[in-house]
Design a protein around this motif. Sequence first.
Motif, PDB file in Angstrom:
ATOM      1  N   VAL A   1       5.181 -51.980 -47.036  1.00 40.64           N
ATOM      2  CA  VAL A   1       5.368 -50.668 -47.666  1.00 40.64           C
ATOM      3  C   VAL A   1       6.861 -50.374 -47.799  1.00 40.64           C
ATOM      4  N   PRO A   2       7.256 -49.602 -48.808  1.00 40.71           N
ATOM      5  CA  PRO A   2       8.676 -49.285 -48.976  1.00 40.71           C
ATOM      6  C   PRO A   2       9.206 -48.584 -47.729  1.00 40.71           C
ATOM      7  N   PRO A   3      10.379 -48.983 -47.258  1.00 41.25           N
ATOM      8  CA  PRO A   3      10.905 -48.419 -46.006  1.00 41.25           C
ATOM      9  C   PRO A   3      11.598 -47.078 -46.228  1.00 41.25           C
ATOM     10  N   SER A   4      11.892 -46.424 -45.114  1.00 46.64           N
ATOM     11  CA  SER A   4      12.770 -45.254 -45.180  1.00 46.64           C
ATOM     12  C   SER A   4      14.154 -45.697 -44.728  1.00 46.64           C
ATOM     13  N   PHE A   5      15.169 -44.914 -45.096  1.00 48.05           N
ATOM     14  CA  PHE A   5      16.533 -45.262 -44.713  1.00 48.05           C
ATOM     15  C   PHE A   5      17.079 -44.135 -43.860  1.00 48.05           C
ATOM     16  N   LEU A   6      17.106 -44.338 -42.533  1.00 50.27           N
ATOM     17  CA  LEU A   6      17.564 -43.324 -41.580  1.00 50.27           C
ATOM     18  C   LEU A   6      16.874 -41.989 -41.843  1.00 50.27           C
ATOM     19  N   GLY A   7      15.576 -42.045 -42.063  1.00 52.47           N
ATOM     20  CA  GLY A   7      14.816 -40.823 -42.241  1.00 52.47           C
ATOM     21  C   GLY A   7      14.673 -40.375 -43.689  1.00 52.47           C
ATOM     22  N   TRP A   8      15.443 -40.993 -44.586  1.00 50.13           N
ATOM     23  CA  TRP A   8      15.382 -40.586 -45.983  1.00 50.13           C
ATOM     24  C   TRP A   8      14.474 -41.538 -46.743  1.00 50.13           C
TER      25      TRP A   8
ATOM     26  N   LEU B   1       3.278 -51.802 -35.997  1.00 47.36           N
ATOM     27  CA  LEU B   1       3.977 -50.916 -35.078  1.00 47.36           C
ATOM     28  C   LEU B   1       4.304 -49.587 -35.740  1.00 47.36           C
ATOM     29  N   GLY B   2       4.053 -49.520 -37.048  1.00 50.17           N
ATOM     30  CA  GLY B   2       4.290 -48.268 -37.755  1.00 50.17           C
ATOM     31  C   GLY B   2       5.754 -47.890 -37.904  1.00 50.17           C
ATOM     32  N   ILE B   3       6.633 -48.887 -37.784  1.00 51.35           N
ATOM     33  CA  ILE B   3       8.058 -48.588 -37.944  1.00 51.35           C
ATOM     34  C   ILE B   3       8.377 -48.548 -39.437  1.00 51.35           C
TER      35      ILE B   3
ATOM     36  N   ASP C   1      11.690 -47.496 -40.648  1.00 50.17           N
ATOM     37  CA  ASP C   1      13.112 -47.478 -40.967  1.00 50.17           C
ATOM     38  C   ASP C   1      13.625 -48.869 -41.271  1.00 50.17           C
ATOM     39  N   ALA C   2      14.312 -48.992 -42.403  1.00 49.51           N
ATOM     40  CA  ALA C   2      14.783 -50.296 -42.855  1.00 49.51           C
ATOM     41  C   ALA C   2      15.689 -50.961 -41.818  1.00 49.51           C
ATOM     42  N   PHE C   3      16.597 -50.160 -41.215  1.00 45.92           N
ATOM     43  CA  PHE C   3      17.541 -50.757 -40.270  1.00 45.92           C
ATOM     44  C   PHE C   3      16.822 -51.273 -39.020  1.00 45.92           C
ATOM     45  N   ALA C   4      15.883 -50.468 -38.532  1.00 48.91           N
ATOM     46  CA  ALA C   4      15.132 -50.886 -37.345  1.00 48.91           C
ATOM     47  C   ALA C   4      14.321 -52.138 -37.639  1.00 48.91           C
ATOM     48  N   LEU C   5      13.699 -52.175 -38.815  1.00 50.24           N
ATOM     49  CA  LEU C   5      12.888 -53.330 -39.180  1.00 50.24           C
ATOM     50  C   LEU C   5      13.735 -54.597 -39.259  1.00 50.24           C
ATOM     51  N   LEU C   6      14.889 -54.457 -39.932  1.00 53.71           N
ATOM     52  CA  LEU C   6      15.766 -55.629 -40.064  1.00 53.71           C
ATOM     53  C   LEU C   6      16.223 -56.115 -38.697  1.00 53.71           C
ATOM     54  N   ALA C   7      16.560 -55.145 -37.835  1.00 56.25           N
ATOM     55  CA  ALA C   7      17.037 -55.512 -36.506  1.00 56.25           C
ATOM     56  C   ALA C   7      15.942 -56.241 -35.735  1.00 56.25           C
ATOM     57  N   LEU C   8      14.699 -55.749 -35.847  1.00 56.94           N
ATOM     58  CA  LEU C   8      13.588 -56.386 -35.135  1.00 56.94           C
ATOM     59  C   LEU C   8      13.393 -57.832 -35.579  1.00 56.94           C
ATOM     60  N   GLY C   9      13.369 -58.037 -36.897  1.00 57.06           N
ATOM     61  CA  GLY C   9      13.185 -59.390 -37.436  1.00 57.06           C
ATOM     62  C   GLY C   9      14.289 -60.312 -36.969  1.00 57.06           C
ATOM     63  N   THR C  10      15.523 -59.789 -36.977  1.00 56.07           N
ATOM     64  CA  THR C  10      16.662 -60.618 -36.600  1.00 56.07           C
ATOM     65  C   THR C  10      16.608 -60.973 -35.122  1.00 56.07           C
TER      66      THR C  10
ATOM     67  N   GLY D   1      12.151 -63.594 -40.179  1.00 59.44           N
ATOM     68  CA  GLY D   1      12.757 -62.312 -40.544  1.00 59.44           C
ATOM     69  C   GLY D   1      11.815 -61.491 -41.419  1.00 59.44           C
ATOM     70  N   GLY D   2      11.227 -62.166 -42.414  1.00 58.70           N
ATOM     71  CA  GLY D   2      10.318 -61.480 -43.326  1.00 58.70           C
ATOM     72  C   GLY D   2       9.074 -60.986 -42.626  1.00 58.70           C
ATOM     73  N   TYR D   3       8.448 -61.858 -41.828  1.00 56.08           N
ATOM     74  CA  TYR D   3       7.227 -61.457 -41.131  1.00 56.08           C
ATOM     75  C   TYR D   3       7.529 -60.447 -40.027  1.00 56.08           C
ATOM     76  N   GLY D   4       8.708 -60.561 -39.409  1.00 61.37           N
ATOM     77  CA  GLY D   4       9.095 -59.564 -38.406  1.00 61.37           C
ATOM     78  C   GLY D   4       9.074 -58.178 -39.026  1.00 61.37           C
ATOM     79  N   VAL D   5       9.703 -58.075 -40.195  1.00 59.70           N
ATOM     80  CA  VAL D   5       9.726 -56.798 -40.906  1.00 59.70           C
ATOM     81  C   VAL D   5       8.310 -56.362 -41.282  1.00 59.70           C
ATOM     82  N   GLY D   6       7.563 -57.313 -41.858  1.00 59.21           N
ATOM     83  CA  GLY D   6       6.217 -56.972 -42.342  1.00 59.21           C
ATOM     84  C   GLY D   6       5.287 -56.555 -41.223  1.00 59.21           C
ATOM     85  N   LEU D   7       5.294 -57.331 -40.143  1.00 61.46           N
ATOM     86  CA  LEU D   7       4.379 -57.041 -39.041  1.00 61.46           C
ATOM     87  C   LEU D   7       4.747 -55.742 -38.336  1.00 61.46           C
TER      88      LEU D   7
END
Lengths: 440, 300, 320
Positions: free
Chosen positions: C146-153, C81-83, C85-94, C70-76
């Motif tokens: 890097v610190p994520p964005s939250f739905l564009g914010w 991939l230049g993503i 968004d926090a939600f997208a990152l979490l979803a990818l890792g999961t 989960g952690g490396y999914g988010v990090g990588l």
Amino acid sequence: MQASPQFSRPSFRLSAIAAALALAGAVSTSALAADNGKYRIGIVTFLSGAAAGPFGVPAANAAKLAVEALNAGKLPAPYGKKGINGIEIETVIIDEAGGATKQTEEFRNLVQRQKVDAVIGYISSGDCIAIAPAVEELGVPTIFFDCGTSKVFETVKNPKFLFRTGLDAVVDNVAAARYIAETRPNVKSVASIQQNYAWGQDSWNDFILAFKQIKPEVKVVSEQWPKLGQGQYGAEISAISVSTPDLIHSSFWGGDMEALMLQGGARGLFDKSVAVLTAGETGVEHFKANVPNGTVIGGRGPFGAFAPKNALNDWFRPAFTAQFKEPPTYPAYKMVQAILGLKAAAEKTAKAGAMPTAENIVQGLAGLSFEAPSGTVIMSRSKGHQAVQSVSFGEYQFDAKSGKASVAKVKTYAGECLMPPDGSNAADWIKAGFPGAKCN
Amino acid sequence: MTSFFAILIDGAIYASWLFLVAAGLTIIYGVMRVLNMAHGSFYAIGAYSAASLVGWYFSGEHGNPYWSFLLLIGCALVSGAIVGVIIEKGLLRFLHGRDEILMVIVTYALLLILEDATKLIWGVDPYFAYQPYRLLGQTAVGGSLRFANYDLVLIAVSILVGLAAWFVLNRTNKGRLLRAVIHDREIAIAMGVNVNAMFAATFAIGSVLGALAGALTAPAISVTPGIGVEVIVLAFAVVVVGGLGSIGGAAAGAILVGLSRSFAVHVAPEFELFVIYGVMFLVLAIRPQGLFGQTLARRI
Amino acid sequence: MSLRNCFSSPTEPALLLAAAVFAAGAWLMPAWLAFLLTLALAKALVVLGVVIQMRAGLVSFGQALFFCIGGYGVGLAAQYLGIGDAFALLALGTVAAILLALACGWLLTRYREIFYAMLTLALSMVLYGVLVKSSALGSTDGFNVVPPSFLGWVPEGDARKRTMYLLTVLVAAVVAIGFHRFMVSSLGRVTEAVRENEIRVDFLGISPQGVLFVNYVAAAGVSALGGGLTALASGHIDPDMAIWTTSGEFVFIAILGGTGHVAAPFIGAIVFSVIRTFAIQEAPHFWQMTLGVILLALILFLPKGLWSLVARDRKREVEA
């Protein structure tokens, strides 16, 4: 089962727990935040685990000694002023063990709960990389005193609050390559044994890159990668013995290094091959006759057994030896160096007798050149946030009659000879043939 | 050819060390069903007490250096037995028959406590007892390859420990009782076996074996904090590969892992990190209960 | 209409209330506490994964595998991939963790007891080894997220950590309610039956291995979520996330909290984190011993975990 009677119970419990936690937090913060007029420094170093003995505890001891001496105003010039800018120093010490995620949490606790004015610490490279962005975010002057990764100022490109008063591991290995090339021109083959983690991998890459740049004919005959803390190196020693190298390079540290030297020595590994230990200095007092004379050791800078003679060292070495029954090793020197850097910075910019602010420290330390038991330290790289110092290598010498160990045939390489210019990558710089290096 | 012998000898040395480390763990598990995480601490305590005592012995004129071997073994027996009995009588006695996983956690807490306790007693500075390691000299095998005789003696010691354990379990009355407890604790109790006394004795023997492994390793290493934690997973893996609770299994597991690691170091050192887990995976994929483990009948 | 019709049990409104209290605390509590709770709640998600396997009688000593994925999914994904968004990152890792679990689950769920524990441990240590060997990913030093964005914010300053905390509370609440429903569903109840007697479950026409498989995959997903949140909050990932001591800590917290209820892992994780941080502060040289003694005492006096404090009261009331 009926729902209504117990309806509120668990919710009460859960919210009660949440409230209790918040309360406990609030109470402890207010208690700790009590402004006692002292300058609070957070000290983070290994107090448990394998790195505690060789690095963490000597560094913590050095901090204790230095702070006590500073508070008593007993240091030689230019550090005669009491405490830091006349203000008494108080330390908060934290164990670095437990990994980078935990350390980011504890760093925040130090700053936000314990309200320290500055932080000095971090031996592990992973911890340094993880903490670096938090330093800039929280805006507390933080000095990395030991960690050797070259990635610190790649992570934080425009540092304001982050400083490193120690050198990175690239310079150690460039210096080691130069020392071997100069003192042992006949070396044709080299074997490597490194702990299988970032430190070992980086050290070997840097060394062999630099060594092949200087002596392109060199062959690598064996590379061994035992895991960190393995302790038993029987098979590795056999494999290296069979490959009959002229030189064995190892970045082993602490107990692993001592175990390797004990086991290799008893099996005659070093009869025909000379070993170069880039972090060997911490073992000088323990090696005795188990390590052959002539083994090349480094101390990650002009520290410990390599420290020069000056007024500060004349105070530090005897005082440390008297209090802790063992001469100070390089981590102890590096800790004192960081504390003195902080003091020099504060006293340069803060109004005399006033509590130094974060701004005072940051302005004072950037680009500063200050005195330490290891000689003069110049903060001249990475926009004045990274120290430049010389690195020494030498040969281990043990006198069986007196039972005393020392380093001989010491060669010292200036920082300008070993460090890439600001902004260029170490590996590219080595591959290009060390452009701009000023060696004497 | 030299390499081949080197692999065999290195493998045998490492296997004998693994066996010493794992034997105590498997005995305690076999009898008490306690997966003892604190076994690493027993190892560390044995190493520390041996290193400090042998260090003292050589610091002055205390007679024949060969007596230091007896000191090594003696302090392992004493320190292991003391710590083992204190822990069994003071804590585990009250927890007999509890859930296995709860016992893992209890011993994990013990590990945390003992880790700091050893630091409290011995500090963080390294201890050395290198004299016995050097005393026996070295043996040359082929051109540049030499082995420390101490390591070769370790192979013999390890075999002796294994044989002794086998003899006690199979040829003595106490051993037969112990096997009865291993086989079925409840029936053993019903037949009048004093299981509590058995447990105390077993735990003491297990901790003595752990301490012995540490004491015999001490001369070849620098005894520092954290050495105990390093051996836990190794010992667990060896025991699982061999089959839990079986001395023969621990020996087989140790030989398999020892030879595999030695082979990897000589042939593909890059993969050293994966060897032990690779071996465990392969063995369990083929024999899910380990090499010497017994398949239990499924109870409906 | 009473509340009873909306909620299948009193637990759900209680969880919602607790989540609301935690969320409101974001503006009241000191920053360090919010950060501590963020990491503790993220950790609790992994512990929840351990707990649901424990309910089936399986102890995973390798849950750190999915925590790390989960952690490396988010990090990588953030790095390469230049993503952002926090939600997208979490979803990818999961998703990555669930895919891996689908592949490994069929093999692992054939094993029981210590063999299951050691095989899960071996798997996570293999991942650890691979990451240690990956110099490009920083080996044991890991790398920063890097610190994520939250739905564009993209929040700045204090708001950044607060948003992260609120996101963690939100995720934890949703997961807790979801898992509560799972635990009281028929499949969830069969899970406990598998622990009690696998063969009887088999004879009833339900595949025990299938039940274990579902639990394994669910545990993997929730653990990866915890790993992703940890990576986003601490801003750093390294191979230590996969090492066996990390898994050991999750099991420890699972036992500490108890396995009786979905809230237990959360209580366990928070209590563990608070005890540990104050042990480190008050006894820097002997915090491990302090931690060990306190936890040992808790385990000895509350063998069913901290949750038994809550459960005991409930039982008493029912009896009364």
